[in-house]
Design an enzyme around this catalytic site. Structure first.
Site, mmCIF file in Angstrom:
data_model
loop_
_atom_site.group_PDB
_atom_site.id
_atom_site.type_symbol
_atom_site.label_atom_id
_atom_site.label_comp_id
_atom_site.label_asym_id
_atom_site.label_seq_id
_atom_site.Cartn_x
_atom_site.Cartn_y
_atom_site.Cartn_z
ATOM 1 N N GLU A 1 0.827 -1.208 0.000
ATOM 2 C CA GLU A 1 0.000 0.000 0.000
ATOM 3 C C GLU A 1 0.864 1.264 0.000
ATOM 4 O O GLU A 1 0.556 2.247 -0.694
ATOM 5 C CB GLU A 1 -0.919 0.010 1.222
ATOM 6 C CG GLU A 1 -1.908 -1.141 1.256
ATOM 7 C CD GLU A 1 -1.404 -2.336 2.062
ATOM 8 O OE1 GLU A 1 -2.229 -3.006 2.698
ATOM 9 O OE2 GLU A 1 -0.173 -2.605 2.040
ATOM 10 N N CYS B 1 -0.658 0.298 7.672
ATOM 11 C CA CYS B 1 -1.145 0.768 6.373
ATOM 12 C C CYS B 1 -2.551 1.339 6.467
ATOM 13 O O CYS B 1 -2.928 2.209 5.671
ATOM 14 C CB CYS B 1 -1.112 -0.382 5.368
ATOM 15 S SG CYS B 1 0.566 -0.892 4.917
ATOM 16 N N GLY C 1 14.686 -38.873 2.066
ATOM 17 C CA GLY C 1 14.379 -40.006 1.200
ATOM 18 C C GLY C 1 12.981 -40.570 1.462
ATOM 19 O O GLY C 1 12.121 -39.929 2.065
#
Length: 357
Positions: free
Chosen positions: A58, A92, A297
């Site tokens: 933002e 923000c 494995g």
């Protein structure tokens, strides 16, 4: 065209998602976020979060707008709820309010307890017109790592192996330090790209002794994952030439005996008389590891499958031929997708139900 129409929202949310993907592998422990600012059906600013500790999407989108006066008439699109707390950067939600942006369209809310709807609430209480829920499925998929970490308190887990058409993943015996390649170079490069996108990569002791893998991204430009190895007795230390011990890349060995850490090489003692997978995942959660590739494995892979703790299984079927050898892991799945990489077939499987751990 109705400005608040669904198709318009989807158009710009797709752009947010496209931008956000640029940060894959580089924003941990933060989520992937893209942001677009629109005025009169034209993008006037955009940005994406590039690295933890740096400006959020933002912020970058607002900075990119040349005529700041347009912000008071614009719509901000973002795929994840704007933060509402002070972390390494300011919230923000407060920035959006300070710029008097009147309309905000959010893909999905943020499950992080420090956000969890507070950003949306702050915006609405200040009079901002907020719509939540746009391309929800796509937004959830983009941040599957972050969301799994927040909701299940463990990393997003990807199992990966290559097998022959007959279902073998390796010969019964092979010369130490010389891996048997099943897939082609294109598939190998794709695996290195995957490694650059995830935070950690796990293998068992026997894979290290057989193949002496580097577990790096040398065939792709991107960050190396944290190398993880399970070695109860620390027998790998008897082989100082192994790449996982070279201290050129961060490595962590889970063991049953105490050992002092070294630069870029750490040891975590676990109680091997107990089931180690919960303890291993708990430690990764404490390290804020959001994603994990398990490359082998067979026993290590099968352990995750048996415990039903996996989110994807990426399986290559290559052109190499083996009439006998070590069989591929056995598992059940609910759905899958397929694609081809040269002569290799890549199948991505998904578990039949939600993991239990």
């Amino acid at each position: 065209m109705y400005f608040w129409g669904v198709k318009v929202h989807e158009k710009y949310m797709k752009r947010c998602l496209y931008l956000a993907k640029n940060g894959l592998g580089r924003t941990y422990p933060n989520p992937l976020v893209g942001c677009v600012l629109v005025y009169k059906d034209k993008i006037i600013g955009e940005g994406w979060h590039q690295k933890a500790g740096t400006a959020h999407a933002e912020v970058l989108a607002i900075r990119s707008v040349k005529n700041k006066a347009l912000l008071k008439k614009a719509t901000l699109y973002v795929n994840l709820e704007p933060c509402s707390h002070y972390g390494k950067t300011p919230p923000c939600s407060q920035l959006i309010l300070s710029q008097k942006i009147p309309n905000v369209v959010i893909g999905i809310s943020d499950p992080n307890p420090v956000v969890a709807g507070r950003g949306i609430q702050q915006l609405r209480e200040a009079g901002v017109k907020v719509q939540v829920g746009c391309l929800t499925k796509e937004c959830l998929a983009l941040n599957k790592r972050f969301l799994t970490f927040q909701r299940k308190k463990r990393p997003y887990i990807i199992l990966k192996w290559a097998q022959t058409a007959a279902g073998f993943i390796a010969p019964e015996t092979q010369k130490q330090g010389e891996p048997f390649w099943i897939t082609n170079p294109y598939s190998k490069q794709l695996v290195h790209r995957w490694r650059s996108e995830e935070q950690a990569l796990l293998v068992g002791k026997h894979t290290v002794l057989k193949d002496n893998p580097r577990l790096s991204t040398r065939l792709w430009h991107g960050p190396n994952p944290l190398r993880l190895v399970i070695d109860k007795e620390l027998s790998l230390l008897n082989h100082p030439d192994l790449h996982v011990l070279d201290q050129q890349q961060n490595s962590l060995i889970f063991c049953g005996v105490p050992e002092a850490d070294r630069p870029h090489l750490q040891f975590k003692q676990l109680d091997f008389s107990q089931e180690i997978l919960p303890a291993l995942l708990k430690h990764l959660y404490s390290l804020e590891i959001q994603s994990l590739i398990v490359e082998g494995g067979r026993n290590t892979l099968q352990h995750f499958i048996h415990q039903r703790v996996w989110d994807e299984a990426r399986v290559f079927t290559g052109a190499a031929n083996l009439s006998s050898g070590i069989k591929a892991p056995v598992f059940s799945f609910s759905s899958y997708t397929q694609e081809t990489w040269s002569q290799d077939r890549l199948t991505v499987y998904y578990p039949p139900k939600a993991p239990t751990l």
